[in-house]
Scaffold this motif. Structure first.
Motif, PDB file in Angstrom:
ATOM      1  N   PRO A  31       3.717 -22.824  32.605  1.00  0.00           N
ATOM      2  CA  PRO A  31       5.024 -22.838  31.917  1.00  0.00           C
ATOM      3  C   PRO A  31       6.047 -23.721  32.620  1.00  0.00           C
ATOM      4  CG  PRO A  31       4.696 -20.741  33.038  1.00  0.00           C
ATOM      5  CD  PRO A  31       3.388 -21.463  33.079  1.00  0.00           C
ATOM      6  N   ALA A  57      11.769 -16.571  35.903  1.00  0.00           N
ATOM      7  CA  ALA A  57      11.129 -16.577  34.584  1.00  0.00           C
ATOM      8  C   ALA A  57       9.692 -17.090  34.671  1.00  0.00           C
ATOM      9  CB  ALA A  57      11.941 -17.439  33.614  1.00  0.00           C
ATOM     10  N   PHE A  58       9.492 -18.184  35.393  1.00  0.00           N
ATOM     11  CA  PHE A  58       8.149 -18.738  35.535  1.00  0.00           C
ATOM     12  C   PHE A  58       7.222 -17.737  36.237  1.00  0.00           C
ATOM     13  CE2 PHE A  58      10.278 -23.157  35.792  1.00  0.00           C
ATOM     14  CZ  PHE A  58      10.367 -23.202  34.406  1.00  0.00           C
ATOM     15  N   SER A  59       7.733 -17.046  37.240  1.00  0.00           N
ATOM     16  CA  SER A  59       6.914 -16.093  37.984  1.00  0.00           C
ATOM     17  C   SER A  59       6.478 -14.930  37.092  1.00  0.00           C
ATOM     18  CB  SER A  59       7.677 -15.569  39.199  1.00  0.00           C
ATOM     19  OG  SER A  59       7.906 -16.602  40.141  1.00  0.00           O
ATOM     20  N   LEU A  60       7.410 -14.400  36.302  1.00  0.00           N
ATOM     21  CA  LEU A  60       7.074 -13.282  35.423  1.00  0.00           C
ATOM     22  C   LEU A  60       6.105 -13.713  34.330  1.00  0.00           C
ATOM     23  CD1 LEU A  60      10.544 -11.503  35.040  1.00  0.00           C
ATOM     24  CD2 LEU A  60       8.574 -10.756  36.376  1.00  0.00           C
ATOM     25  N   ILE A  61       6.373 -14.870  33.724  1.00  0.00           N
ATOM     26  CA  ILE A  61       5.463 -15.376  32.690  1.00  0.00           C
ATOM     27  C   ILE A  61       4.078 -15.629  33.287  1.00  0.00           C
ATOM     28  CG2 ILE A  61       4.978 -17.324  31.157  1.00  0.00           C
ATOM     29  CD1 ILE A  61       8.033 -17.607  30.813  1.00  0.00           C
ATOM     30  N   GLY A  62       4.059 -16.231  34.474  1.00  0.00           N
ATOM     31  CA  GLY A  62       2.784 -16.516  35.118  1.00  0.00           C
ATOM     32  C   GLY A  62       2.006 -15.267  35.465  1.00  0.00           C
ATOM     33  N   GLY A  76      -0.964 -19.639  36.523  1.00  0.00           N
ATOM     34  CA  GLY A  76      -0.172 -19.105  35.418  1.00  0.00           C
ATOM     35  C   GLY A  76       1.294 -19.468  35.526  1.00  0.00           C
ATOM     36  N   ILE A  77       1.797 -19.579  36.751  1.00  0.00           N
ATOM     37  CA  ILE A  77       3.193 -19.979  36.964  1.00  0.00           C
ATOM     38  C   ILE A  77       3.355 -21.479  36.749  1.00  0.00           C
ATOM     39  CG2 ILE A  77       5.044 -20.124  38.682  1.00  0.00           C
ATOM     40  CD1 ILE A  77       3.906 -17.610  39.972  1.00  0.00           C
ATOM     41  N   PHE A 127       2.048 -12.219  33.951  1.00  0.00           N
ATOM     42  CA  PHE A 127       1.442 -11.571  32.780  1.00  0.00           C
ATOM     43  C   PHE A 127       0.426 -12.488  32.094  1.00  0.00           C
ATOM     44  CE2 PHE A 127       5.393  -9.090  33.227  1.00  0.00           C
ATOM     45  CZ  PHE A 127       4.833  -7.827  33.265  1.00  0.00           C
ATOM     46  N   THR A 128       0.631 -13.796  32.185  1.00  0.00           N
ATOM     47  CA  THR A 128      -0.365 -14.737  31.665  1.00  0.00           C
ATOM     48  C   THR A 128      -1.666 -14.623  32.455  1.00  0.00           C
ATOM     49  OG1 THR A 128       1.352 -16.301  30.963  1.00  0.00           O
ATOM     50  CG2 THR A 128      -0.885 -17.164  31.219  1.00  0.00           C
TER      51      THR A 128
END
Length: 268
Positions: free
Chosen positions: A251, A228-233, A247-248, A235-236
């Motif tokens: 979050p 989750a952190f990797s995906l959010i990071g 970005g990772i 796209f952020t």
């Protein structure tokens, strides 16, 4: 923003983060459960040495880093067994040797400073299809090893002497764990860099440990948090034009703080 995924470097970067984010925290579990933090630092130095050697010889730095780390772990393990000593002093020796060797290689072969700095910051978008394949293979190995040996790992993490009395070859498992961890560290450093390596390997495990009960939950939650952190990071980073590793980290740090305050609130 999604149209950027049509570019091969961006798409490959996303694939790398999916592979690593959802599986590399398993290596973090190994590191924390077996107290391999000093060896983790050795592996980071090994990646620097392998990266410098790869750049100097114009070979693939990722492959060379993996090879150097595997070689160092085998030598460390064999030296510890023959000298009948722990990993502490030997780890320090190999760390110093790695830094010295990397410095000499960089100077003798005139490796550009900007290329050397990529070893510290990672090069997610400069990854090749070969790097994606290597990362995928490491990810699959981590999952298979953890699933197939879960019961034995549970006993080893609890008490090595009990594991030995049950007929488990602890020394072999310890070497296997160190080797597979070395592969994960080498791959993660090529993606995240040395400075933010732990945001993908260690921090998801620490967060999972705050809410998990037992090894299985820790492993599952660590991988879910890491993915989750990797995906959010990812796209952020695309949205705000910042490094993916940062970005990772944002979050991950936020979730850690929220869980800490929530747990303290429940106690009061």
């Amino acid at each position: 923003m999604l149209e950027l995924l049509s570019y091969p470097p961006i798409y490959r970067g996303l694939m790398l983060l999916v592979f690593s984010g959802f599986t590399f925290p398993l290596a973090g579990v190994f590191v924390l459960r077996m107290n391999l933090l000093p060896i983790r630092y050795l592996l980071m130095h090994g990646v620097l040495l392998g990266g410098a050697l790869g750049l100097a010889l114009r070979w693939n730095p990722s492959l060379v880093s993996v090879a150097v780390n595997v070689f160092m772990i085998i030598i460390l393990n064999q030296s510890s067994r023959k000298l009948k000593t722990g990993y502490g002093h030997l780890t320090m020796f190999f760390m110093v040797f790695s830094v010295a060797a990397a410095s000499i290689i960089t100077s003798v072969f005139h490796v550009p400073a900007k290329d050397t700095l990529t070893l510290l910051w990672g090069s997610l978008y400069a990854s090749s299809p070969l790097t994606v394949a290597i990362t995928g293979a490491v990810s699959a190995s981590l999952v298979l090893f953890s699933v197939l040996n879960f019961r034995k790992l549970t006993v080893i993490f609890h008490d090595k002497q009990v594991a030995s009395s049950m007929g488990i070859r602890v020394s072999r498992f310890e070497l296997a764990i160190m080797l597979i961890t070395s592969l994960a560290v080498a791959s993660a450093m090529n993606l995240m860099g040395a400075l933010l390596l732990d945001v993908q390997l260690i921090l998801p495990v620490v967060i999972a440990g705050l809410i998990a009960s037992g090894l299985k939950q820790t492993m599952v939650y660590s991988c879910l948090f890491g993915g989750a952190f990797s995906l959010i990071g990812f796209f952020t980073a695309l949205l705000f034009d910042i490094p993916v590793s940062a970005g990772i980290a944002i979050p991950a740090a936020a979730v850690f703080i929220i869980i800490i305050f929530f747990k303290r609130g429940k106690k009061t």
